[in-house]
Design an enzyme around this catalytic site. Structure first.
Site, PDB file in Angstrom:
ATOM      1  N   CYS A 111       0.812  -1.239   0.000  1.00 35.87           N
ATOM      2  CA  CYS A 111       0.000   0.000   0.000  1.00 35.87           C
ATOM      3  C   CYS A 111       0.834   1.273   0.000  1.00 35.87           C
ATOM      4  O   CYS A 111       0.322   2.343  -0.328  1.00 35.87           O
ATOM      5  CB  CYS A 111      -0.940   0.029   1.199  1.00 35.87           C
ATOM      6  SG  CYS A 111      -2.160  -1.283   1.185  1.00 35.87           S
ATOM      7  N   HIS A 249      -3.002   7.345   4.085  1.00 27.44           N
ATOM      8  CA  HIS A 249      -3.496   6.105   3.512  1.00 27.44           C
ATOM      9  C   HIS A 249      -4.866   5.815   4.133  1.00 27.44           C
ATOM     10  O   HIS A 249      -5.068   6.056   5.327  1.00 27.44           O
ATOM     11  CB  HIS A 249      -2.509   4.976   3.823  1.00 27.44           C
ATOM     12  CG  HIS A 249      -2.944   3.659   3.263  1.00 27.44           C
ATOM     13  ND1 HIS A 249      -3.367   3.530   1.963  1.00 27.44           N
ATOM     14  CD2 HIS A 249      -3.042   2.424   3.827  1.00 27.44           C
ATOM     15  CE1 HIS A 249      -3.697   2.266   1.747  1.00 27.44           C
ATOM     16  NE2 HIS A 249      -3.515   1.581   2.856  1.00 27.44           N
ATOM     17  N   ASN A 279     -10.087   0.964   0.586  1.00 30.32           N
ATOM     18  CA  ASN A 279      -8.625   0.942   0.558  1.00 30.32           C
ATOM     19  C   ASN A 279      -8.169   0.505  -0.838  1.00 30.32           C
ATOM     20  O   ASN A 279      -8.343  -0.656  -1.212  1.00 30.32           O
ATOM     21  CB  ASN A 279      -8.127  -0.030   1.636  1.00 30.32           C
ATOM     22  CG  ASN A 279      -6.615  -0.162   1.652  1.00 30.32           C
ATOM     23  OD1 ASN A 279      -5.915   0.411   0.819  1.00 30.32           O
ATOM     24  ND2 ASN A 279      -6.117  -0.935   2.606  1.00 30.32           N
TER      25      ASN A 279
HETATM   26  C1  LIG Z   1     -10.374  -5.411   9.730  1.00 34.24           C
HETATM   27  C2  LIG Z   1     -10.979  -4.462  10.737  1.00 34.24           C
HETATM   28  C3  LIG Z   1     -11.931  -3.507  10.028  1.00 34.24           C
HETATM   29  C4  LIG Z   1     -11.788  -5.254  11.752  1.00 34.24           C
HETATM   30  O1  LIG Z   1     -12.331  -4.374  12.715  1.00 34.24           O
HETATM   31  P1  LIG Z   1     -12.318  -4.799  14.259  1.00 34.24           P
HETATM   32  O2  LIG Z   1     -13.069  -3.777  15.019  1.00 34.24           O
HETATM   33  O3  LIG Z   1     -10.890  -5.027  14.631  1.00 34.24           O
HETATM   34  O4  LIG Z   1     -13.158  -6.114  14.226  1.00 34.24           O
HETATM   35  P2  LIG Z   1     -12.750  -7.537  14.796  1.00 34.24           P
HETATM   36  O5  LIG Z   1     -11.551  -8.062  14.095  1.00 34.24           O
HETATM   37  O6  LIG Z   1     -12.680  -7.396  16.284  1.00 34.24           O
HETATM   38  O7  LIG Z   1     -13.974  -8.438  14.420  1.00 34.24           O
HETATM   39  C5  LIG Z   1     -15.142  -8.349  15.178  1.00 34.24           C
HETATM   40  C6  LIG Z   1     -16.142  -9.350  14.680  1.00 34.24           C
HETATM   41  O8  LIG Z   1     -16.643  -8.959  13.401  1.00 34.24           O
HETATM   42  C7  LIG Z   1     -16.578 -10.083  12.509  1.00 34.24           C
HETATM   43  N1  LIG Z   1     -16.360  -9.605  11.153  1.00 34.24           N
HETATM   44  C8  LIG Z   1     -15.202  -9.485  10.467  1.00 34.24           C
HETATM   45  N2  LIG Z   1     -15.442  -9.016   9.241  1.00 34.24           N
HETATM   46  C9  LIG Z   1     -16.776  -8.825   9.150  1.00 34.24           C
HETATM   47  C10 LIG Z   1     -17.626  -8.355   8.140  1.00 34.24           C
HETATM   48  N3  LIG Z   1     -17.163  -7.960   6.948  1.00 34.24           N
HETATM   49  N4  LIG Z   1     -18.943  -8.272   8.391  1.00 34.24           N
HETATM   50  C11 LIG Z   1     -19.447  -8.653   9.576  1.00 34.24           C
HETATM   51  N5  LIG Z   1     -18.688  -9.122  10.584  1.00 34.24           N
HETATM   52  C12 LIG Z   1     -17.372  -9.206  10.365  1.00 34.24           C
HETATM   53  C13 LIG Z   1     -15.448 -10.912  13.035  1.00 34.24           C
HETATM   54  O9  LIG Z   1     -15.605 -12.246  12.612  1.00 34.24           O
HETATM   55  C14 LIG Z   1     -15.597 -10.758  14.522  1.00 34.24           C
HETATM   56  O10 LIG Z   1     -16.614 -11.638  14.948  1.00 34.24           O
HETATM   57  P3  LIG Z   1     -16.489 -12.405  16.367  1.00 34.24           P
HETATM   58  O11 LIG Z   1     -16.389 -11.325  17.402  1.00 34.24           O
HETATM   59  O12 LIG Z   1     -17.752 -13.194  16.424  1.00 34.24           O
HETATM   60  O13 LIG Z   1     -15.242 -13.209  16.247  1.00 34.24           O
HETATM   61  C15 LIG Z   1      -9.868  -3.653  11.464  1.00 34.24           C
HETATM   62  O14 LIG Z   1      -9.177  -4.493  12.346  1.00 34.24           O
HETATM   63  C16 LIG Z   1      -8.883  -3.039  10.488  1.00 34.24           C
HETATM   64  O15 LIG Z   1      -9.207  -2.098   9.809  1.00 34.24           O
HETATM   65  N6  LIG Z   1      -7.631  -3.526  10.432  1.00 34.24           N
HETATM   66  C17 LIG Z   1      -6.577  -3.001   9.601  1.00 34.24           C
HETATM   67  C18 LIG Z   1      -6.968  -2.791   8.160  1.00 34.24           C
HETATM   68  C19 LIG Z   1      -5.946  -3.299   7.208  1.00 34.24           C
HETATM   69  O16 LIG Z   1      -5.096  -4.030   7.549  1.00 34.24           O
HETATM   70  N7  LIG Z   1      -5.995  -2.949   5.962  1.00 34.24           N
HETATM   71  C20 LIG Z   1      -5.106  -3.486   4.974  1.00 34.24           C
HETATM   72  C21 LIG Z   1      -3.686  -3.116   5.118  1.00 34.24           C
HETATM   73  S1  LIG Z   1      -3.201  -1.747   4.126  1.00 34.24           S
END
Ligand SMILES: CC(C)(COP(=O)(O)OP(=O)(O)OC[C@H]1O[C@@H](n2cnc3c(N)ncnc32)[C@H](O)[C@@H]1OP(=O)(O)O)[C@@H](O)C(=O)NCCC(=O)NCCS
Length: 372
Positions: A111, A249, A279
């Protein structure tokens, strides 16, 4: 002293829009979850190759700078989703725009590829290797997406933008940057199915499965971007109050919020596109930069902070001093061909191809890669 001013900018966004409601038709997800956890409402799916998007963005950026392609000494193509490995993709752009005198190279830091490419071009201009460069940030993630994994499928989109960078004796363009790589976290984001490790084990190239530890990436990305932003401001002797606009980003609205508040910059000074485009990896920052200029959010002489992170985990923050000109010198009539399918139809086509690739290869689950 020679500097490298940004004198042209142009974006090329594929028109087909994939909404959260579209994703909910085949994934166990919802608009409410995606908006509240990421700030994203829609993203784009490209009906053309990355090179075709890059050619349109390049022509628009050149027209904006008032330059002919033959005046380019260098093209840097920042991306991790190249149309081909050999020949390199930058040469495809060079050939299509007629930049006959340019050197052309691809650069991949996921990215952050556009910003590392901007560093490479700026350094080559400042050391006198070249005088005029085109820097492209482009990504076509849709063919590489594991569309059946809701953890990642909702987060990404396709897009492209390019800038022209030219030698000047004024203190403009990138005035400082902090680059780094948190390699101990490189296993938090891995696209299995892109690269020879996989094709050597019978995986059809592009038939991917994603390793993704969202929470760990979130934490490390915030730390990395805050540290890089503080380091570059210190290097350049500026404070958060001196920053006119942050163009970060856009991987998650909550990540941006955490980075700017810890860096001491108010959210009113942040350019956001995450809601509309998700993204777009390497394309995110240059598209946001081009839109900030289109919207008049960058004034002559503005100081712009560009913090970013990507798989690796690569991190960086650039400080750009804008020049006097914030409007284009000219416009190009280059455009993409019309799109015949909806974004959802294109995604369903990709999903169907992947099921076929899996059954042909007789795969039983993902290929395991040793600790790397
Ligand atoms: C991915 C991201 C949005 C997840 O948000 P979060 O608040 O950390 O959510 P969690 O990982 O705690 O997941 C919470 C729950 O939602 C669920 N979940 C994940 N994706 C989901 C979706 N698209 N829709 C519904 N539920 C979803 C998970 O399974 C989890 O369920 P559980 O509690 O029953 O296990 C966040 O961690 C993030 O933005 N990370 C970095 C982004 C990134 O790396 N981008 C690419 C790199 S450039």
């Amino acid at each position: 002293m020679t500097y490298a001013a940004i004198t042209g900018w142009g974006k090329c966004m594929p028109p087909a829009v994939l909404t959260n409601a579209d994703l909910s038709t085949f994934l166990d997800t919802s608009d409410e979850w995606i908006v509240s956890r990421t700030g994203m409402k829609e993203r784009r799916v490209s009906h053309v190759s990355a090179t075709e998007m890059a050619v349109v963005a390049a022509k628009r950026a050149l027209a904006c700078a008032g330059l002919d392609a033959k005046e380019l000494d260098l093209i840097v193509y920042g991306s991790c989703s190249n149309d081909e490995q050999v020949p390199n993709t930058a040469s495809g752009v060079q050939s299509a725009i007629g930049a006959t005198k340019a050197a052309s190279m691809d650069l991949n830091t996921a990215c952050t590829s556009f910003l590392y490419s901007l560093t490479a071009a700026t350094a080559m201009i400042r050391t006198g290797v070249v005088r005029t460069a085109l820097v492209i940030g482009v990504e076509i993630i849709s063919p590489f997406m594991d569309w059946d994994n809701r953890n990642v499928a909702v987060l990404f989109g396709d897009g492209c933008a390019a800038v022209v960078v030219q030698a000047t004796d004024k203190r403009e363009g990138v005035i400082g940057e902090q680059l780094g790589c948190l390699a101990d976290a490189r296993r938090t984001l891995r696209v299995r199915g892109m690269g020879t490790l996989y094709t050597n084990r019978g995986v059809t190239s592009g038939d991917t499965e994603w390793d993704f530890d969202g929470q760990e990436i979130f934490k490390r990305a915030v730390q990395g971007m805050v540290q890089a932003s503080q380091a570059v401001m210190k290097k350049c002797g500026v404070t958060p109050d001196d920053i006119d606009l942050v163009v970060p980003h856009q991987a998650n609205l909550r990540i941006i919020d955490a980075v700017v508040s810890r860096s001491g910059v108010p959210m009113e000074k942040v350019m956001l596109t995450v809601e509309r485009y998700g993204n777009m990896s390497a394309a995110t920052v240059p598209v946001a930069l081009a839109e900030a200029l289109e919207e008049g959010r960058i004034k002559p002489g503005a100081l712009v902070l560009l913090p970013a992170f990507g798989a690796g985990l690569t991190v960086c923050a650039h400080l750009v001093r804008w020049g006097d000109r914030v409007t284009p010198l000219g416009a190009s009539d280059a455009a993409l061909p019309p799109v015949k399918k909806t974004a959802l139809e294109m995604v369903q086509d990709i999903r169907a191809r992947k099921v076929k690739a899996h059954s042909h290869a007789g795969l039983h689950g993902p290929v395991f890669i040793e600790e790397m």
